[in-house]
Design an enzyme around this catalytic site. Structure first.
Site, PDB file in Angstrom:
ATOM      1  N   SER A 182     -13.217   6.746  -1.946  1.00 50.09           N
ATOM      2  CA  SER A 182     -12.119   6.167  -1.185  1.00 50.09           C
ATOM      3  C   SER A 182     -11.673   7.220  -0.159  1.00 50.09           C
ATOM      4  CB  SER A 182     -11.056   5.687  -2.163  1.00 50.09           C
ATOM      5  OG  SER A 182      -9.985   6.517  -2.181  1.00 50.09           O
ATOM      6  N   LEU A 183     -10.598   6.981   0.554  1.00 48.94           N
ATOM      7  CA  LEU A 183     -10.183   7.921   1.598  1.00 48.94           C
ATOM      8  C   LEU A 183      -8.820   8.511   1.270  1.00 48.94           C
ATOM      9  CD1 LEU A 183     -11.068   5.819   4.776  1.00 48.94           C
ATOM     10  CD2 LEU A 183     -12.158   7.971   4.116  1.00 48.94           C
ATOM     11  N   LYS A 191     -12.576  11.034  11.372  1.00 46.97           N
ATOM     12  CA  LYS A 191     -13.729  11.631  10.686  1.00 46.97           C
ATOM     13  C   LYS A 191     -14.257  12.816  11.476  1.00 46.97           C
ATOM     14  CE  LYS A 191     -15.174   7.109   8.979  1.00 46.97           C
ATOM     15  NZ  LYS A 191     -16.129   5.981   9.081  1.00 46.97           N
ATOM     16  N   ARG A 231     -17.957  -2.162  -4.378  1.00 49.43           N
ATOM     17  CA  ARG A 231     -17.713  -0.764  -4.711  1.00 49.43           C
ATOM     18  C   ARG A 231     -17.694  -0.532  -6.218  1.00 49.43           C
ATOM     19  NH1 ARG A 231     -13.067   2.882  -2.336  1.00 49.43           N
ATOM     20  NH2 ARG A 231     -11.701   1.350  -3.269  1.00 49.43           N
ATOM     21  N   CYS A 254      26.660 -19.667 -15.086  1.00 53.20           N
ATOM     22  CA  CYS A 254      27.456 -20.152 -16.223  1.00 53.20           C
ATOM     23  C   CYS A 254      28.891 -19.639 -16.197  1.00 53.20           C
ATOM     24  CB  CYS A 254      26.791 -19.768 -17.535  1.00 53.20           C
ATOM     25  SG  CYS A 254      26.894 -18.002 -17.885  1.00 53.20           S
ATOM     26  N   LYS A 269      -2.471   5.670   7.929  1.00 54.23           N
ATOM     27  CA  LYS A 269      -2.071   4.279   7.711  1.00 54.23           C
ATOM     28  C   LYS A 269      -0.894   3.920   8.607  1.00 54.23           C
ATOM     29  CE  LYS A 269      -3.911   3.099   3.485  1.00 54.23           C
ATOM     30  NZ  LYS A 269      -3.234   2.321   2.539  1.00 54.23           N
ATOM     31  N   ASP A 301       0.835  -1.200   0.000  1.00 53.59           N
ATOM     32  CA  ASP A 301       0.000   0.000   0.000  1.00 53.59           C
ATOM     33  C   ASP A 301       0.866   1.245   0.000  1.00 53.59           C
ATOM     34  OD1 ASP A 301      -2.059  -1.714   0.208  1.00 53.59           O
ATOM     35  OD2 ASP A 301      -2.955  -0.806   1.998  1.00 53.59           O
ATOM     36  N   CYS A 333      28.896 -14.659 -13.804  1.00 52.72           N
ATOM     37  CA  CYS A 333      27.557 -15.209 -13.558  1.00 52.72           C
ATOM     38  C   CYS A 333      27.644 -16.433 -12.643  1.00 52.72           C
ATOM     39  CB  CYS A 333      26.911 -15.591 -14.890  1.00 52.72           C
ATOM     40  SG  CYS A 333      25.393 -16.535 -14.694  1.00 52.72           S
ATOM     41  N   ASP A 359      -8.930  -3.743   7.022  1.00 52.45           N
ATOM     42  CA  ASP A 359      -8.299  -4.104   5.750  1.00 52.45           C
ATOM     43  C   ASP A 359      -9.099  -5.220   5.092  1.00 52.45           C
ATOM     44  OD1 ASP A 359      -6.578  -4.185   3.666  1.00 52.45           O
ATOM     45  OD2 ASP A 359      -4.925  -5.120   4.757  1.00 52.45           O
ATOM     46  N   GLU A 376       3.897   1.660  -1.172  1.00 52.73           N
ATOM     47  CA  GLU A 376       4.495   1.911  -2.484  1.00 52.73           C
ATOM     48  C   GLU A 376       3.442   2.454  -3.448  1.00 52.73           C
ATOM     49  OE1 GLU A 376       8.005  -1.400  -2.777  1.00 52.73           O
ATOM     50  OE2 GLU A 376       5.963  -2.106  -2.555  1.00 52.73           O
ATOM     51  N   TYR A 377       2.227   1.909  -3.336  1.00 51.92           N
ATOM     52  CA  TYR A 377       1.148   2.382  -4.194  1.00 51.92           C
ATOM     53  C   TYR A 377       0.851   3.856  -3.894  1.00 51.92           C
ATOM     54  CZ  TYR A 377      -3.415   3.038  -6.247  1.00 51.92           C
ATOM     55  OH  TYR A 377      -4.467   3.547  -6.987  1.00 51.92           O
ATOM     56  N   ASP A 378       0.725   4.161  -2.602  1.00 54.20           N
ATOM     57  CA  ASP A 378       0.415   5.537  -2.222  1.00 54.20           C
ATOM     58  C   ASP A 378       1.514   6.492  -2.683  1.00 54.20           C
ATOM     59  OD1 ASP A 378      -1.983   4.801  -1.108  1.00 54.20           O
ATOM     60  OD2 ASP A 378      -1.197   4.592   0.919  1.00 54.20           O
ATOM     61  N   GLU A 393     -11.441   5.629  14.478  1.00 56.38           N
ATOM     62  CA  GLU A 393     -11.850   4.229  14.513  1.00 56.38           C
ATOM     63  C   GLU A 393     -10.899   3.408  13.654  1.00 56.38           C
ATOM     64  OE1 GLU A 393     -15.386   5.719  12.423  1.00 56.38           O
ATOM     65  OE2 GLU A 393     -15.391   3.834  11.305  1.00 56.38           O
ATOM     66  N   CYS A 403      24.071 -11.153 -16.673  1.00 59.98           N
ATOM     67  CA  CYS A 403      24.942 -12.156 -17.276  1.00 59.98           C
ATOM     68  C   CYS A 403      25.022 -11.856 -18.772  1.00 59.98           C
ATOM     69  CB  CYS A 403      24.364 -13.549 -17.042  1.00 59.98           C
ATOM     70  SG  CYS A 403      25.200 -14.819 -18.009  1.00 59.98           S
ATOM     71  N   CYS A 408      23.316 -18.645 -21.415  1.00 62.48           N
ATOM     72  CA  CYS A 408      23.384 -19.037 -20.005  1.00 62.48           C
ATOM     73  C   CYS A 408      22.180 -19.941 -19.690  1.00 62.48           C
ATOM     74  CB  CYS A 408      23.356 -17.794 -19.115  1.00 62.48           C
ATOM     75  SG  CYS A 408      23.182 -18.192 -17.364  1.00 62.48           S
ATOM     76  N   TYR A 439     -19.925   0.886   8.851  1.00 59.18           N
ATOM     77  CA  TYR A 439     -19.568   2.193   9.415  1.00 59.18           C
ATOM     78  C   TYR A 439     -20.320   3.358   8.779  1.00 59.18           C
ATOM     79  CZ  TYR A 439     -16.366   1.268   5.557  1.00 59.18           C
ATOM     80  OH  TYR A 439     -15.848   0.880   4.370  1.00 59.18           O
ATOM     81  N   LYS A 453      -9.302   1.227  10.726  1.00 54.59           N
ATOM     82  CA  LYS A 453      -9.525   1.088   9.291  1.00 54.59           C
ATOM     83  C   LYS A 453      -9.359  -0.395   8.966  1.00 54.59           C
ATOM     84  CE  LYS A 453      -7.991   2.894   4.809  1.00 54.59           C
ATOM     85  NZ  LYS A 453      -8.184   1.655   4.104  1.00 54.59           N
TER      86      LYS A 453
HETATM   87  S1  IVH Z   1     -15.288   5.524   5.914  1.00 54.02           S
HETATM   88  C1  IVH Z   1     -16.176   7.868   1.741  1.00 54.02           C
HETATM   89  N1  IVH Z   1     -14.419   3.927   7.742  1.00 54.02           N
HETATM   90  O1  IVH Z   1     -11.172   2.033   3.429  1.00 54.02           O
HETATM   91  C2  IVH Z   1     -15.546   6.681   2.287  1.00 54.02           C
HETATM   92  N2  IVH Z   1     -13.851   3.429   5.498  1.00 54.02           N
HETATM   93  O2  IVH Z   1      -9.175   3.213   1.688  1.00 54.02           O
HETATM   94  C3  IVH Z   1     -16.035   6.497   3.670  1.00 54.02           C
HETATM   95  N3  IVH Z   1     -12.536   1.373   5.245  1.00 54.02           N
HETATM   96  O3  IVH Z   1     -13.331   2.893   0.824  1.00 54.02           O
HETATM   97  C4  IVH Z   1     -15.330   5.365   4.198  1.00 54.02           C
HETATM   98  N4  IVH Z   1     -12.462   0.841   7.375  1.00 54.02           N
HETATM   99  O4  IVH Z   1     -13.702   0.629   2.050  1.00 54.02           O
HETATM  100  C5  IVH Z   1     -14.445   4.187   6.439  1.00 54.02           C
HETATM  101  N5  IVH Z   1     -13.773   2.580   9.496  1.00 54.02           N
HETATM  102  C6  IVH Z   1     -13.793   2.833   8.207  1.00 54.02           C
HETATM  103  C7  IVH Z   1     -13.164   2.000   7.261  1.00 54.02           C
HETATM  104  C8  IVH Z   1     -13.208   2.332   5.913  1.00 54.02           C
HETATM  105  C9  IVH Z   1     -12.104   0.486   6.156  1.00 54.02           C
HETATM  106  C10 IVH Z   1     -12.275   1.260   3.804  1.00 54.02           C
HETATM  107  C11 IVH Z   1     -13.407   1.695   2.916  1.00 54.02           C
HETATM  108  C12 IVH Z   1     -12.824   2.819   2.109  1.00 54.02           C
HETATM  109  C13 IVH Z   1     -11.388   2.458   2.112  1.00 54.02           C
HETATM  110  C14 IVH Z   1     -10.501   3.610   1.735  1.00 54.02           C
END
Ligand code: IVH
Length: 693
Positions: free
Chosen positions: A83-84, A302, A137, A423, A326, A34, A420, A118, A36-38, A114, A438, A443, A233, A116
């Site tokens: 997404s967040l 939030k 989604r 070989c 994260k 995640d 190498c 996975d 590296e992606y971010d 709260e 190599c 080889c 949630y 998150k």
């Molecule tokens: S709130 C508008 N709360 O994480 C999005 N998301 O990386 C509101 N996720 O798309 C999402 N735990 O699928 C919220 N406590 C939590 C969460 C949560 C996991 C997921 C969710 C979201 C993704 C974003």
């Protein structure tokens, strides 16, 4: 950087991000962490912010990754499923709080914190107190309908308690939606893997991918057996005409209402009015992390009041009222016993860390990649060192750093090889000046790598050439290049130790079938640098033969979607290698490349498979696979699985004790296949399967 290189960098990043989105959302098998992606996304976002004229509407920075899957019908979401925004740095939390206060024009804002989860996002609609629809989604606007799968999930009420409407502010809505995250508990995950091991099955890679794979199987009973869980949630009414229903006042009340509905919601919600308060909760959750029976990858902060959430609004991709903080990837400390070297099919020599086995994020790790000597030198990694290994998102583990104060003086560095390890040929720097390579194109490791790539599932998919046979063939001097395979004959093969007429015939049949593989798979099989299966599909959608493709200039290639100048150069460079030219000439002579190839639909792998456009029905008990696996095979081969036999059905696959469907098939004259015939059919073109169900 000039404009052209910025543009190609942006293009490259977009391509990479799309590729990783597909791996994560569609195939549930990410290859980077995640973090590296971010980092990739952040880089792209920065470039787009600096050069707004280059920011295109189609950029992945403006869209959430899509899990859409053609095997499921889709429906629009009632509200976009976003997404967040992510952060790893406490400074980002501070900035988020300041910005929120400033945007709202107030000093005091209450926040919630709260876990998150996975897992995989879910949206459920209840109508009149009954579960009506379940959606994934999807791309955030439309989701895949997976209601049948969700109905079988234990712990999710299908019918709510009689007075469910009481939990809403008056007047209550007729229908509402809850959103949350489906996950596989760690205890269940371990139990499933013990059961799989006992049955000789491959273990599930990690809980998140297993969850994604499970939600997308076509056999609802398989979902029930997996034992998924969920936390919700988000809750809001789905207003009908004239309905006065409204949201709960705060996020806290929203979660309470979810619990009152009898739906699972996470118990660890805390409130805070200051950055310090938020940081304390983030730390507490991080400390609890290892003791939980589910994976969390961070915490979500939030704004508590929902009218303020509304006021802050959203960007194209995420709400402005929330931030995901994260946690860093899981780490473990162990001893580096040895460093071995791997020579890949391109000749690149990669150092590999051989570790004393250590438990890390739910599995045992004994090897990790060291990437290249530059990185090893930079990190000063020596044999015998105590090292920190990380597993970003449970994929290939890496050596993060050395614990220098644990050194005893006996550790020794491994200098870059001058020759190498396989070989003995001299080593040269690769084109990127980082990799070592190599120099011997003959080889054995390079030849074996190329042959294995050629024969692989997404490539020529040659049945009968698995495991160690590639090495054996090479050692016996039977083959060197893929073209040599087509010159093997039955007598020669049948006398090999452990072979006979049967295995010889199987390999020859596999080679015959390879000639009919999708055009994209045959392009991919060449192992052209930078050309993965997606790029191969793009090429197969544009060029009608290998000659056409070889005649294309860098500009023609770079004009194609998702192909940048670097990839275009690599392709053109490949044809210029005399050895590659000879290989292709011989493959043409052996009928592997045809004078005219069938153009493919870009990106739509399955529609080109051996079951393209065909409808398949299963009946009876299958011996060698689960029904969901069979469903996946059908889908991967481009076909569609349906439940009842009609005149439109193309094949009925009959297992043991078939029922009335078999009789019906016979009556209608529909072709009936046994398992073996079915497997032979789908193997003709089944692409990489999803997580097994
Ligand atoms: S709130 C508008 N709360 O994480 C999005 N998301 O990386 C509101 N996720 O798309 C999402 N735990 O699928 C919220 N406590 C939590 C969460 C949560 C996991 C997921 C969710 C979201 C993704 C974003």
């Amino acid at each position: 950087m000039d404009r052209q290189s910025i543009l190609s960098e942006i293009e490259h990043l977009r391509g990479e991000i799309r590729r990783h989105n597909d791996l994560y959302y569609k195939h549930a098998s990410p290859v980077i962490s995640d973090q590296e992606y971010d980092a990739l996304e952040r880089k792209l976002r920065d470039l787009e912010a600096r050069y707004p004229e280059l920011a295109g509407a189609g950029s992945p920075t403006l869209q959430v990754g899509s899990d859409q899957d053609a095997r499921f019908p889709s429906l629009p979401h009632s509200r976009p499923m976003l997404s967040l925004a992510n952060s790893y740095d406490p400074q980002d939390v501070e900035d988020f709080v300041q910005r929120t206060r400033r945007d709202l024009g107030v000093e005091e804002v209450e926040f919630t914190v709260e876990p998150k989860i996975d897992g995989v996002a879910l949206a459920l609609r209840y109508r009149g107190g009954r579960l009506d629809t379940a959606l994934t989604r999807g791309d955030g606007r439309k989701g895949d309908v997976i209601t049948a799968n969700i109905r079988t999930m234990a712990g999710l009420p299908f019918e709510l308690e009689a007075d469910w409407a009481q939990v809403f502010p008056a007047p209550p809505p007729q229908a509402f939606e809850v959103r949350g995250e489906a996950y596989l508990s760690l205890s269940r995950f371990r139990q499933l893997n013990r059961m799989r091991a006992a049955e000789g099955l491959e273990p599930l890679a990690n809980p998140r991918n297993a969850t994604a794979g499970t939600l997308k199987t076509l056999d609802a009973r398989a979902v029930a057996r997996r034992g998924l869980s969920a936390f919700f949630y988000q809750l809001f009414p789905l207003p009908a005409e004239g309905d006065q229903a409204r949201d709960h006042d705060t996020h806290e009340q929203e979660l309470q209402a979810i619990a009152d509905l009898g739906l699972p919601c996470n118990p660890f919600l805390r409130k805070a009015g200051s950055v310090a308060g938020i940081m304390t909760h983030l730390e507490t959750l991080q400390e609890m992390r290892d003791g939980l029976d589910y994976q969390i990858d961070g915490a979500v902060i939030k704004v508590n009041r929902r009218d303020l959430q509304e006021k802050l609004g959203t960007t194209a991709k995420s709400p402005r009222w929330a931030l995901a903080f994260k946690y860093p990837a899981a780490e473990a400390v162990t001893r580096l016993r040895d460093i071995t070297m791997q020579v890949g099919r391109t000749g690149v020599i990669t150092p590999v860390a051989e570790l004393e086995p250590v438990a890390l994020a739910g599995s045992i790790v004994s090897r990790a990649t060291l990437h290249n000597w530059d990185e090893m030198t930079r990190k000063d990694i020596r044999i015998g060192d105590m090292v920190v290994v990380v597993k970003g998102g449970d994929i290939i583990p890496k050596v993060l750093r050395v614990l220098v104060d644990k050194r005893q003086g006996t550790e020794r560095p491994l200098p870059p090889p001058s020759h190498c390890p396989v070989c003995g040929a001299p080593v040269a720097a690769g084109s990127d000046q980082v990799a070592l390579r190599c120099t011997n194109s003959l080889c054995p490791a390079v030849l074996a790598g190329r042959l294995r790539h050629f024969a692989g599932r997404d490539a020529a998919d040659i049945d009968g050439l698995g495991g160690k046979w590639v090495e054996t063939f090479l050692e016996m001097g039977l083959v060197q290049t893929p073209a040599d395979l087509f010159e093997l004959d039955k007598q020669q093969l049948a006398v090999l130790p452990g072979w006979g007429e049967k295995s010889a015939e199987r390999l020859l049949a596999g080679l015959d079938k390879a000639r009919e593989r999708p055009w994209s798979a045959r392009i991919f099989s060449l192992g052209i640098p930078q050309v993965g299966i997606t790029t191969a599909r793009t090429l197969a959608s544009r060029f009608g033969s290998i000659d056409d493709l070889m005649n294309a200039g860098t500009e023609d290639l770079a004009a194609l979607p998702d192909i940048g100048p670097v990839v275009a150069e690599a392709i053109v460079g490949y044809w210029q290698d005399p050895e590659a030219a000879r290989l292709i000439q011989r493959l043409k002579e052996h009928g592997y490349f045809h004078a005219s190839e069938e153009l493919e639909d870009a990106g739509a792998g399955p529609s080109a498979g051996p079951l393209a456009g065909k409808t398949v029905v299963l009946t009876g008990t299958l011996e060698t696979m689960t029904r969901s696996r069979a469903g996946e095979l059908v889908a991967a081969a481009g076909g569609k699985l349906t439940s009842s036999v009609s005149r439109k059905t193309d094949f009925v696959v009959a297992g043991g004790k078939p029922g009335s469907k078999l009789a019906r098939a016979r009556q209608l004259g529909v072709e009936v296949l046994d398992e073996e015939a079915f497997l032979a059919l789908v193997k003709g073109g089944a692409g990489a399967g999803h997580e097994a169900g």
